[in-house]
Design a protein around this motif. Sequence first.
Motif, mmCIF file in Angstrom:
data_model
loop_
_atom_site.group_PDB
_atom_site.id
_atom_site.type_symbol
_atom_site.label_atom_id
_atom_site.label_comp_id
_atom_site.label_asym_id
_atom_site.label_seq_id
_atom_site.Cartn_x
_atom_site.Cartn_y
_atom_site.Cartn_z
ATOM 1 N N ARG A 232 6.245 8.501 2.462
ATOM 2 C CA ARG A 232 5.026 9.182 2.033
ATOM 3 C C ARG A 232 5.234 10.686 2.043
ATOM 4 N NH1 ARG A 232 0.489 6.532 -0.210
ATOM 5 N NH2 ARG A 232 0.341 4.454 0.694
ATOM 6 N N THR A 233 4.821 11.320 0.965
ATOM 7 C CA THR A 233 4.912 12.772 0.908
ATOM 8 C C THR A 233 3.552 13.412 1.105
ATOM 9 O OG1 THR A 233 4.656 12.715 -1.508
ATOM 10 C CG2 THR A 233 6.906 12.665 -0.627
ATOM 11 N N ARG A 234 2.488 12.630 1.032
ATOM 12 C CA ARG A 234 1.150 13.168 1.223
ATOM 13 C C ARG A 234 0.638 12.796 2.595
ATOM 14 N NH1 ARG A 234 -2.106 10.722 -3.669
ATOM 15 N NH2 ARG A 234 -1.334 8.903 -2.577
ATOM 16 N N GLY A 235 -0.373 13.521 3.037
ATOM 17 C CA GLY A 235 -0.970 13.244 4.319
ATOM 18 C C GLY A 235 -2.030 12.153 4.227
ATOM 19 N N ALA A 236 -2.500 11.708 5.405
ATOM 20 C CA ALA A 236 -3.512 10.660 5.458
ATOM 21 C C ALA A 236 -4.822 11.122 4.823
ATOM 22 C CB ALA A 236 -3.746 10.243 6.909
ATOM 23 N N ARG A 237 -5.130 12.414 4.981
ATOM 24 C CA ARG A 237 -6.373 12.911 4.399
ATOM 25 C C ARG A 237 -6.356 12.803 2.877
ATOM 26 N NH1 ARG A 237 -8.970 18.987 5.312
ATOM 27 N NH2 ARG A 237 -10.800 18.684 3.972
ATOM 28 N N ALA A 238 -5.231 13.155 2.265
ATOM 29 C CA ALA A 238 -5.113 13.056 0.811
ATOM 30 C C ALA A 238 -5.216 11.610 0.361
ATOM 31 C CB ALA A 238 -3.791 13.666 0.343
ATOM 32 N N ASP A 239 -4.624 10.697 1.134
ATOM 33 C CA ASP A 239 -4.718 9.277 0.796
ATOM 34 C C ASP A 239 -6.157 8.781 0.908
ATOM 35 O OD1 ASP A 239 -2.100 9.017 0.178
ATOM 36 O OD2 ASP A 239 -1.502 8.000 2.029
ATOM 37 N N THR A 240 -6.880 9.275 1.923
ATOM 38 C CA THR A 240 -8.278 8.880 2.075
ATOM 39 C C THR A 240 -9.106 9.338 0.881
ATOM 40 O OG1 THR A 240 -8.088 9.047 4.492
ATOM 41 C CG2 THR A 240 -10.306 9.027 3.563
ATOM 42 N N VAL A 241 -8.915 10.585 0.494
ATOM 43 C CA VAL A 241 -9.649 11.123 -0.665
ATOM 44 C C VAL A 241 -9.304 10.340 -1.920
ATOM 45 C CG1 VAL A 241 -9.918 13.140 -2.158
ATOM 46 C CG2 VAL A 241 -9.857 13.429 0.341
ATOM 47 N N GLU A 242 -8.014 10.042 -2.094
ATOM 48 C CA GLU A 242 -7.596 9.273 -3.256
ATOM 49 C C GLU A 242 -8.268 7.900 -3.271
ATOM 50 O OE1 GLU A 242 -3.356 8.025 -5.250
ATOM 51 O OE2 GLU A 242 -3.737 7.444 -3.156
ATOM 52 N N GLY A 243 -8.336 7.248 -2.097
ATOM 53 C CA GLY A 243 -8.966 5.935 -2.021
ATOM 54 C C GLY A 243 -10.441 5.978 -2.370
ATOM 55 N N VAL A 244 -11.147 6.960 -1.819
ATOM 56 C CA VAL A 244 -12.579 7.086 -2.102
ATOM 57 C C VAL A 244 -12.805 7.364 -3.585
ATOM 58 C CG1 VAL A 244 -14.652 8.453 -1.669
ATOM 59 C CG2 VAL A 244 -13.157 7.817 0.242
ATOM 60 N N ARG A 245 -11.991 8.241 -4.165
ATOM 61 C CA ARG A 245 -12.136 8.546 -5.593
ATOM 62 C C ARG A 245 -11.878 7.324 -6.452
ATOM 63 N NH1 ARG A 245 -9.006 14.426 -6.051
ATOM 64 N NH2 ARG A 245 -10.738 15.709 -5.265
ATOM 65 N N TRP A 246 -10.858 6.542 -6.081
ATOM 66 C CA TRP A 246 -10.552 5.358 -6.876
ATOM 67 C C TRP A 246 -11.696 4.348 -6.806
ATOM 68 C CZ3 TRP A 246 -10.069 0.123 -6.189
ATOM 69 C CH2 TRP A 246 -9.467 -0.586 -7.235
ATOM 70 N N VAL A 247 -12.214 4.116 -5.599
ATOM 71 C CA VAL A 247 -13.305 3.159 -5.435
ATOM 72 C C VAL A 247 -14.553 3.622 -6.180
ATOM 73 C CG1 VAL A 247 -14.922 2.175 -3.759
ATOM 74 C CG2 VAL A 247 -12.470 2.201 -3.259
ATOM 75 N N MET A 248 -14.909 4.896 -6.006
ATOM 76 C CA MET A 248 -16.114 5.408 -6.656
ATOM 77 C C MET A 248 -15.961 5.487 -8.176
ATOM 78 S SD MET A 248 -18.397 5.852 -4.338
ATOM 79 C CE MET A 248 -17.696 4.346 -3.604
ATOM 80 N N GLY A 249 -14.723 5.588 -8.644
ATOM 81 C CA GLY A 249 -14.491 5.671 -10.080
ATOM 82 C C GLY A 249 -14.378 4.324 -10.761
#
Length: 440
Positions: A232-249
């Motif tokens: 992983r090159t990204r942090g957990a926070r970035a992954d969390t944001v990505e997950g929320v964006r994907w779900v909401m989108g």
Amino acid sequence: MTAVLPNEDEGNKPLSRNRNYSILWTSQLLSELTIEIVAVAVPLLIMARSGSALEVGLAASVMAAVHMISVVPAGVLADRGDRRKIMLVCQAARVAGLASLVAALVMDAYFFPHVLLVVALEGFLGSVFDPVEHATLPTVVPESQLMTAVARNTARPYVAAMLGPFSAGLLFTLHPAAPFVTQAVMLALSFGALVFLRLPRLAVLPGGPDSGEPGEPEALETSEPEGLEGPRTRGARADTVEGVRWVMGHGVIRMTLVWIMLTNLVFSALVIVVLVRSGEENVPSHEIGLMMTCFGIGGLLGAAVAARLTGALRPSVLVVGFSLVVTAVTGGMAYVPGGLPLGLLFGLAAFLAPAANTTVLTYQMLAAPEGMRGRLSGISGLSSGIAGVVGPALGSVVVALTEGPLTFLVCAGGFALVALITVLSPSLRRFPSLDTVHSS
């Protein structure tokens, strides 16, 4: 970008012969049984040692709060780490926590902060274990059998709810430490089973969403069997944001989360209404217990036929139909006497839930990419957790402000609102056929 490389001929095996699925199912059942026993054994222990209702409430609130706060980060962990190792660490740590409590009780060294720490640990580790197990399921079950596997999984909460509280009470009468010894043994058995869990290889496809190049299935590079992705090159926070964006989108998944939260909210309120109103009507305690048994039996029977119903009816019929029928069933509770008649309607409401839940959960698993399933499970768990916290309080308010049949009619109105939202939502009203769903 990752893809699952299933074991050879796995799709030809019935689920009963799928060792990895059996290990997951049994481990999660033991985990859920542990939570149910804790929910009863800890209050019994506190009341026996201090008699403090405040401490009982504090312990329950701490466990619920820790579980709810941890479940979204746990979903991120499920997508970042080695899922098998995570589950093993969770079960081992839970055994250690319970063993420390058993030792304290045997040595007559009861200390409420120690109990609170064990309860918090159980809430945290349970919240980590759940999304990891959910995200792992599609990697050990062929897509053709996923709906059947999810349907069978819907039986676990009802089995745990029926056996857990009864076992906790019975064991506590033998010795205050007995429920916690039993829990530790069950989790140790779960740990032992998970040692033999073998997850399929995941493949890293060239290109992918970040490279701008299409992936080529014939040029797969496999990762280690237990790993999820490359470093992983990204942090957990970035992954969390990505997950929320994907779900909401994702329109359909976003509405399924709303549906899950509202349905669980009203169901949680209804349980309180049934129990309190039965007590006010002087329904004997054994009949109240029978009512709750009807609820569990209804859920188990519903889980037994869920796969057949999901195969025979369109997903939209199951999702919309459930909301409409449970509204009518709850309305009928206003006009039947307490005890067995009310329990039968309660069981009927539970009977309808597994098929609808199977439809929604299977869609979520199929629609979510492999590297997103843990985060989706965590966000879904948060939706259910909010409903589980707010629902009972809402039920208490309804009981306090209404009386007689009106109490149940208000709950029916809550389900009617869910039905209205379901019918008005294009995503739910035209719920996609599961045969056409593919992760992206």
